[in-house]
Scaffold this motif. Structure first.
Motif, short mmCIF file in Angstrom:
data_model
loop_
_atom_site.label_atom_id
_atom_site.label_comp_id
_atom_site.label_asym_id
_atom_site.label_seq_id
_atom_site.Cartn_x
_atom_site.Cartn_y
_atom_site.Cartn_z
N LEU A 77 25.20 -47.64 -75.07
CA LEU A 77 26.04 -48.78 -75.46
C LEU A 77 25.08 -49.91 -75.78
O LEU A 77 24.50 -50.52 -74.89
CB LEU A 77 26.97 -49.18 -74.31
CG LEU A 77 28.10 -48.23 -73.95
CD1 LEU A 77 28.93 -48.79 -72.79
CD2 LEU A 77 29.00 -47.96 -75.14
N ASP A 78 24.88 -50.15 -77.06
CA ASP A 78 23.89 -51.13 -77.51
C ASP A 78 24.53 -52.51 -77.62
O ASP A 78 25.46 -52.71 -78.40
CB ASP A 78 23.33 -50.68 -78.86
CG ASP A 78 22.19 -51.56 -79.33
OD1 ASP A 78 21.80 -52.50 -78.61
OD2 ASP A 78 21.67 -51.31 -80.43
N MET A 79 24.05 -53.44 -76.83
CA MET A 79 24.58 -54.80 -76.86
C MET A 79 23.57 -55.75 -77.49
O MET A 79 23.51 -56.93 -77.17
CB MET A 79 24.97 -55.23 -75.45
CG MET A 79 26.04 -54.32 -74.88
SD MET A 79 26.41 -54.64 -73.16
CE MET A 79 27.19 -53.09 -72.72
N LYS A 80 22.75 -55.19 -78.38
CA LYS A 80 21.76 -55.95 -79.15
C LYS A 80 20.86 -56.80 -78.23
O LYS A 80 20.33 -56.28 -77.27
CB LYS A 80 22.44 -56.81 -80.21
CG LYS A 80 23.47 -56.08 -81.04
CD LYS A 80 22.86 -54.98 -81.89
CE LYS A 80 23.91 -54.34 -82.79
NZ LYS A 80 23.79 -52.90 -82.83
N ALA A 102 22.01 -49.99 -66.64
CA ALA A 102 22.54 -51.14 -67.38
C ALA A 102 21.52 -52.27 -67.33
O ALA A 102 20.99 -52.60 -66.26
CB ALA A 102 23.85 -51.59 -66.76
N VAL A 103 21.23 -52.84 -68.49
CA VAL A 103 20.35 -54.00 -68.59
C VAL A 103 21.15 -55.10 -69.28
O VAL A 103 21.60 -54.93 -70.41
CB VAL A 103 19.08 -53.68 -69.41
CG1 VAL A 103 18.23 -54.93 -69.59
CG2 VAL A 103 18.27 -52.58 -68.73
N PHE A 104 21.35 -56.21 -68.55
CA PHE A 104 22.10 -57.33 -69.09
C PHE A 104 21.19 -58.55 -69.10
O PHE A 104 20.68 -58.97 -68.06
CB PHE A 104 23.34 -57.62 -68.24
CG PHE A 104 24.29 -56.46 -68.11
CD1 PHE A 104 24.56 -55.62 -69.19
CD2 PHE A 104 24.93 -56.20 -66.91
CE1 PHE A 104 25.45 -54.55 -69.07
CE2 PHE A 104 25.82 -55.14 -66.77
CZ PHE A 104 26.08 -54.32 -67.86
N GLU A 105 21.00 -59.13 -70.26
CA GLU A 105 20.13 -60.30 -70.40
C GLU A 105 20.88 -61.57 -70.00
O GLU A 105 22.12 -61.58 -69.97
CB GLU A 105 19.64 -60.41 -71.85
CG GLU A 105 18.81 -59.23 -72.33
CD GLU A 105 17.48 -59.06 -71.62
OE1 GLU A 105 17.03 -60.00 -70.94
OE2 GLU A 105 16.89 -57.98 -71.75
N PRO A 106 20.15 -62.65 -69.68
CA PRO A 106 20.81 -63.92 -69.38
C PRO A 106 21.78 -64.29 -70.51
O PRO A 106 21.47 -64.13 -71.68
CB PRO A 106 19.64 -64.91 -69.30
CG PRO A 106 18.48 -64.07 -68.89
CD PRO A 106 18.69 -62.74 -69.56
N GLY A 107 22.97 -64.74 -70.12
CA GLY A 107 23.99 -65.08 -71.10
C GLY A 107 24.98 -63.95 -71.35
O GLY A 107 26.02 -64.17 -71.97
N TRP A 108 24.68 -62.73 -70.85
CA TRP A 108 25.59 -61.59 -71.04
C TRP A 108 26.90 -61.83 -70.30
O TRP A 108 26.91 -62.30 -69.18
CB TRP A 108 24.95 -60.31 -70.51
CG TRP A 108 25.83 -59.09 -70.60
CD1 TRP A 108 25.90 -58.20 -71.63
CD2 TRP A 108 26.78 -58.63 -69.62
NE1 TRP A 108 26.82 -57.22 -71.35
CE2 TRP A 108 27.38 -57.46 -70.13
CE3 TRP A 108 27.18 -59.10 -68.37
CZ2 TRP A 108 28.35 -56.74 -69.43
CZ3 TRP A 108 28.16 -58.39 -67.67
CH2 TRP A 108 28.73 -57.23 -68.20
N THR A 109 28.01 -61.51 -70.98
CA THR A 109 29.31 -61.49 -70.33
C THR A 109 30.02 -60.20 -70.72
O THR A 109 29.83 -59.69 -71.85
CB THR A 109 30.22 -62.68 -70.73
OG1 THR A 109 30.60 -62.53 -72.11
CG2 THR A 109 29.52 -64.01 -70.51
N TRP A 110 30.83 -59.66 -69.82
CA TRP A 110 31.60 -58.46 -70.14
C TRP A 110 32.52 -58.74 -71.32
O TRP A 110 32.64 -57.94 -72.24
CB TRP A 110 32.42 -58.01 -68.92
CG TRP A 110 33.18 -56.76 -69.20
CD1 TRP A 110 32.72 -55.49 -69.10
CD2 TRP A 110 34.53 -56.67 -69.69
NE1 TRP A 110 33.69 -54.60 -69.50
CE2 TRP A 110 34.81 -55.30 -69.86
CE3 TRP A 110 35.52 -57.59 -70.00
CZ2 TRP A 110 36.04 -54.84 -70.31
CZ3 TRP A 110 36.75 -57.14 -70.46
CH2 TRP A 110 37.00 -55.78 -70.61
#
Length: 122
Positions: free
Chosen positions: A18-21, A40-48
């Motif tokens: 699942l690519d979230m750029k 799962a890798v979520f960068e700062p600013g990521w929201t579901w």
């Protein structure tokens, strides 16, 4: 695969991504028995809401149950029906029921490892 053999997989070669750029992504590996693991890798600013919801067909909230471990960062998970927020941070092992959303708290990248049993398919 033989029943008594050991199966190994790597998140560097996922079965699904699942690519979230620039906001991160989720690498999914599936085992022969149907169970799966996710990194799962979520960068700062990521929201579901902004980054993952559109990839899932825009359900009201996340429909999945998550069992996992937080390797780094801080993630706030909110149960939609109650509005209760839980703060996950490095070292937390967690169980999140369906019906939630989430966002990264602060300026540190969040890294999670998630496990799903065979009956939990995407």
């Amino acid at each position: 695969m033989q029943e008594n053999s050991i199966e190994t997989r790597r998140f560097e070669k996922p079965d699904q991504l699942l690519d979230m750029k620039e906001r991160g992504g989720i690498s999914i590996v599936k085992m022969a028995d149907g169970s799966s693991g996710m990194r799962a890798v979520f960068e700062p600013g990521w929201t579901w809401e902004a980054d993952e919801k559109p990839l899932l067909g825009s359900p009201e909230s996340c429909p999945m149950r998550h069992t996992g471990y937080c390797m780094s960062g801080k993630l706030v998970v909110r149960m939609i029906d109650t509005g209760i927020e839980t703060h996950l941070s490095t070292g937390d092992f967690f169980e999140i029921p369906p019906g939630h959303d989430a966002y990264v708290e602060g300026a540190e990248r969040v890294e999670l490892i998630l496990f799903a049993p065979p009956e939990h398919q995407h």
